[in-house]
Design a protein around this motif. Structure first.
Motif, mmCIF file in Angstrom:
data_model
loop_
_atom_site.group_PDB
_atom_site.id
_atom_site.type_symbol
_atom_site.label_atom_id
_atom_site.label_comp_id
_atom_site.label_asym_id
_atom_site.label_seq_id
_atom_site.Cartn_x
_atom_site.Cartn_y
_atom_site.Cartn_z
ATOM 1 N N THR A 2 42.054 4.297 46.391
ATOM 2 C CA THR A 2 41.948 5.647 45.706
ATOM 3 C C THR A 2 43.333 6.669 45.917
ATOM 4 O O THR A 2 43.752 6.752 47.116
ATOM 5 C CB THR A 2 40.897 6.810 46.155
ATOM 6 O OG1 THR A 2 39.640 5.667 45.942
ATOM 7 C CG2 THR A 2 40.647 7.857 45.363
ATOM 8 N N ASN A 4 44.452 9.864 46.355
ATOM 9 C CA ASN A 4 43.828 11.077 46.225
ATOM 10 C C ASN A 4 44.771 12.270 46.157
ATOM 11 O O ASN A 4 44.646 13.031 45.444
ATOM 12 C CB ASN A 4 43.269 11.334 47.718
ATOM 13 C CG ASN A 4 42.200 10.611 48.117
ATOM 14 O OD1 ASN A 4 41.200 10.744 47.333
ATOM 15 N ND2 ASN A 4 41.775 9.941 49.232
ATOM 16 N N ALA A 23 40.486 16.778 47.085
ATOM 17 C CA ALA A 23 41.321 15.560 47.002
ATOM 18 C C ALA A 23 42.323 15.462 47.795
ATOM 19 O O ALA A 23 42.732 14.527 48.671
ATOM 20 C CB ALA A 23 41.818 15.459 45.583
ATOM 21 N N LYS A 26 40.974 14.981 51.575
ATOM 22 C CA LYS A 26 40.553 13.643 51.852
ATOM 23 C C LYS A 26 41.960 12.579 52.001
ATOM 24 O O LYS A 26 41.931 11.929 53.010
ATOM 25 C CB LYS A 26 39.992 12.825 50.546
ATOM 26 C CG LYS A 26 38.582 12.920 50.473
ATOM 27 C CD LYS A 26 38.047 12.203 49.265
ATOM 28 C CE LYS A 26 36.800 12.670 48.824
ATOM 29 N NZ LYS A 26 36.278 12.434 47.628
ATOM 30 N N GLU A 27 43.105 13.021 51.347
ATOM 31 C CA GLU A 27 44.593 12.423 51.555
ATOM 32 C C GLU A 27 44.801 12.654 52.950
ATOM 33 O O GLU A 27 45.417 11.780 53.816
ATOM 34 C CB GLU A 27 45.364 12.849 50.429
ATOM 35 C CG GLU A 27 46.603 12.184 50.735
ATOM 36 C CD GLU A 27 46.771 10.815 50.562
ATOM 37 O OE1 GLU A 27 47.532 9.990 51.269
ATOM 38 O OE2 GLU A 27 45.974 10.262 49.902
#
Length: 217
Positions: A2, A4, A23, A26-27
């Motif tokens: 993914t 992010n 997002a 999360k990254e």
């Protein structure tokens, strides 16, 4: 795997700020040394008006990667919104030194210099912004104002003409066109443009005042 960052940017462009923050969070969790994620997080915070928090994320990005021009640009924008003109100027200049030399950076540095009442210094930055992004009507408008300030009335007139061509509802550009034509003793064109400004914005005090002066003389 993914991406992010890419997902977050997509959300940011769509104005889905909470999803964008999630997002980018999360990254940062997965790649805590990814300076870009901190800049992007700062961009979202800046967009929602959390300016002091945004500063911290841009500074964190620079801790991770000291050469990150986009972090300096982000800081410049935040300082500009906070009306900290010296800091904004320093950050935009630093962004340019670090390779962020797009039209937005030139435009914002020009706008910052105007806060110091230095249109002569701002002029080349607006000129470059327009060269890099000819469709940017606001940059061209500011360029026109700086040209007029330097007494370059014909050049300013040409710039304002291009602004109203790109944005037919730019009342201030029509007002300035009216004034520019009045300076060139073209009363008919002056009144025509002042009327257009008033058609768009009936309470445009400057256009109303200028028209009054022209019609009384």
């Amino acid at each position: 795997m993914t991406d992010n960052n890419a997902i977050g940017i997509q959300y940011l462009q769509e104005g889905k700020y909470e999803e964008a923050l999630a997002a980018f969070s999360k990254e940062i969790e997965v790649n805590p040394d990814n300076a870009v994620a901190y800049v992007n997080f700062g961009n979202v915070l800046s967009a929602v008006g959390e300016l002091e928090k945004a500063i911290k994320f841009y500074e964190r990005a620079l801790e991770k990667e000291s050469e990150m021009g986009t972090a300096h640009y982000g800081l410049g924008n935040v300082y500009y919104q906070l009306e900290k003109w010296n800091e904004a100027k320093d950050q935009f200049e630093m962004a340019m030194k670090k390779g962020v030399s797009d039209s937005d950076t030139f435009f914002m540095l020009g706008m910052t210099l105007l806060q110091f009442d230095q249109p002569k210094l701002a002029l080349p930055f607006f000129q470059r912004a327009v060269e890099l992004k000819p469709e940017d009507a606001e940059a061209r408008f500011q360029y026109g104002l700086c040209l007029a300030d330097q007494g370059l009335i014909k050049e300013a007139t040409a710039a304002f003409e291009q602004v109203v061509e790109a944005d037919e509802l730019h009342a201030d550009a029509y007002y300035n066109l009216g004034v520019a034509y009045a300076f060139q003793e073209n009363r008919e064109k002056a009144l025509e443009n002042l009327d257009k400004a008033l058609d768009i914005q009936a309470d445009h005090m400057l256009a109303s005042h200028a028209k009054k002066i022209l019609t009384e003389n």
